[in-house]
Design an enzyme around this catalytic site. Structure first.
Site, PDB file in Angstrom:
ATOM      1  N   LYS A   1       0.849  -1.191   0.000  1.00 38.06           N
ATOM      2  CA  LYS A   1       0.000   0.000   0.000  1.00 38.06           C
ATOM      3  C   LYS A   1       0.881   1.235   0.000  1.00 38.06           C
ATOM      4  O   LYS A   1       1.747   1.406   0.872  1.00 38.06           O
ATOM      5  CB  LYS A   1      -0.830   0.002   1.284  1.00 38.06           C
ATOM      6  CG  LYS A   1      -2.293  -0.246   1.088  1.00 38.06           C
ATOM      7  CD  LYS A   1      -2.979  -0.117   2.408  1.00 38.06           C
ATOM      8  CE  LYS A   1      -4.450  -0.123   2.253  1.00 38.06           C
ATOM      9  NZ  LYS A   1      -5.117   0.045   3.548  1.00 38.06           N
TER      10      LYS A   1
HETATM   11  C1  E4P Z   1      -8.439   0.111   3.652  1.00 44.33           C
HETATM   12  O1  E4P Z   1      -7.600  -0.181   2.814  1.00 44.33           O
HETATM   13  C2  E4P Z   1      -8.413   1.384   4.392  1.00 44.33           C
HETATM   14  O2  E4P Z   1      -7.198   1.581   5.036  1.00 44.33           O
HETATM   15  C3  E4P Z   1      -9.572   1.410   5.366  1.00 44.33           C
HETATM   16  O3  E4P Z   1     -10.738   0.997   4.690  1.00 44.33           O
HETATM   17  C4  E4P Z   1      -9.760   2.775   5.994  1.00 44.33           C
HETATM   18  O4  E4P Z   1     -10.953   2.766   6.731  1.00 44.33           O
HETATM   19  P1  E4P Z   1     -11.348   3.937   7.746  1.00 44.33           P
HETATM   20  O5  E4P Z   1     -11.587   5.170   6.953  1.00 44.33           O
HETATM   21  O6  E4P Z   1     -12.597   3.441   8.402  1.00 44.33           O
HETATM   22  O7  E4P Z   1     -10.203   4.097   8.701  1.00 44.33           O
END
Ligand code: E4P
Length: 215
Positions: free
Chosen positions: A83
């Site tokens: 990521k």
């Molecule tokens: C997934 O890849 C993201 O990091 C995650 O969905 C973020 O979610 P949030 O906005 O609830 O922290």
């Protein structure tokens, strides 16, 4: 549409995996910070449970550092993907990872232009954060629809992961939009299955079946 599980909690991941409908997993530093133990051990365990891609996030702010960190994370398991944040250095890093044959997930995407740029940079996946956009008063799903349309217009191979999913409506709207993946927190996954009319129907069928047995 693929379902990823959006958590680093091993109990949730094990339980979700038993459903047979989970195609991958996404983690981030916040999700890993909630769990006990070393992040490398947690990621290794997730990769042993989930066969598909497991996203692990880099935290360096320079492209070279992101690449170094990403290569280390890839040593944990074959199904780790990296990521990378949608920032200037992240765009450079996406190209570097691509040249190394490492799959990426461009995260923290909040605009269609970011979605366009990361596709041009060669990201394997892009993660528009719908819940966080809703939180500031804008319709997060509109961004998903725009990115899906742009990728369709130019046949970009980058896959769209609907992220920051907060409720079941986000999931079916993802499917209607043509998004490739929704990454879903465990609580929302359970909400997808549950329906009060199913529960009421089951209750009355079971009660009536008791009567049938007594005949
Ligand atoms: C997934 O890849 C993201 O990091 C995650 O969905 C973020 O979610 P949030 O906005 O609830 O922290």
């Amino acid at each position: 549409m693929k379902f990823f599980i959006d958590t680093a909690n091993l109990s949730e991941i094990r339980e979700a995996a038993t459903l047979g409908i989970i195609d991958g997993c996404t983690t981030n530093p916040t999700l890993l910070s909630k769990e006990k133990g070393s992040y490398k051990e947690i990621l290794a365990e997730i990769c042993s449970i989930i066969e598909g891609p497991v996203s692990a996030e880099v935290v360096s702010l320079e492209a070279e550092g992101m690449l170094k960190e990403g290569k280390e994370l890839c040593k944990i398991a074959d199904n780790i993907i990296i990521k990378v944040p949608c920032i200037r250095e992240g765009i450079k890093a996406l190209g570097m990872f691509k040249r190394e044959g490492i799959q990426t997930n461009a995260t923290l995407c909040f605009s269609a232009n970011q979605g366009l740029v990361v596709a041009k940079a060669g990201a394997t996946y892009v993660s528009p954060f719908v819940g966080r956009i809703d939180d500031v008063g804008n319709p997060g799903m509109d961004l998903v629809r725009e990115i899906v349309q742009i990728y369709h217009n130019y046949a970009y191979p980058t896959q769209v992961i609907v992220s920051s999913v907060r409720h079941p409506q986000h999931v079916y709207e993802s499917a209607l939009s043509g998004a490739d993946v929704a990454t879903i927190p465990f609580k929302v996954l359970e909400q997808l299955i549950k329906h009060p009319l199913t529960d009421a129907g089951m209750k009355s069928f079971l009660a009536d079946w008791e009567k049938v047995q007594k005949k």
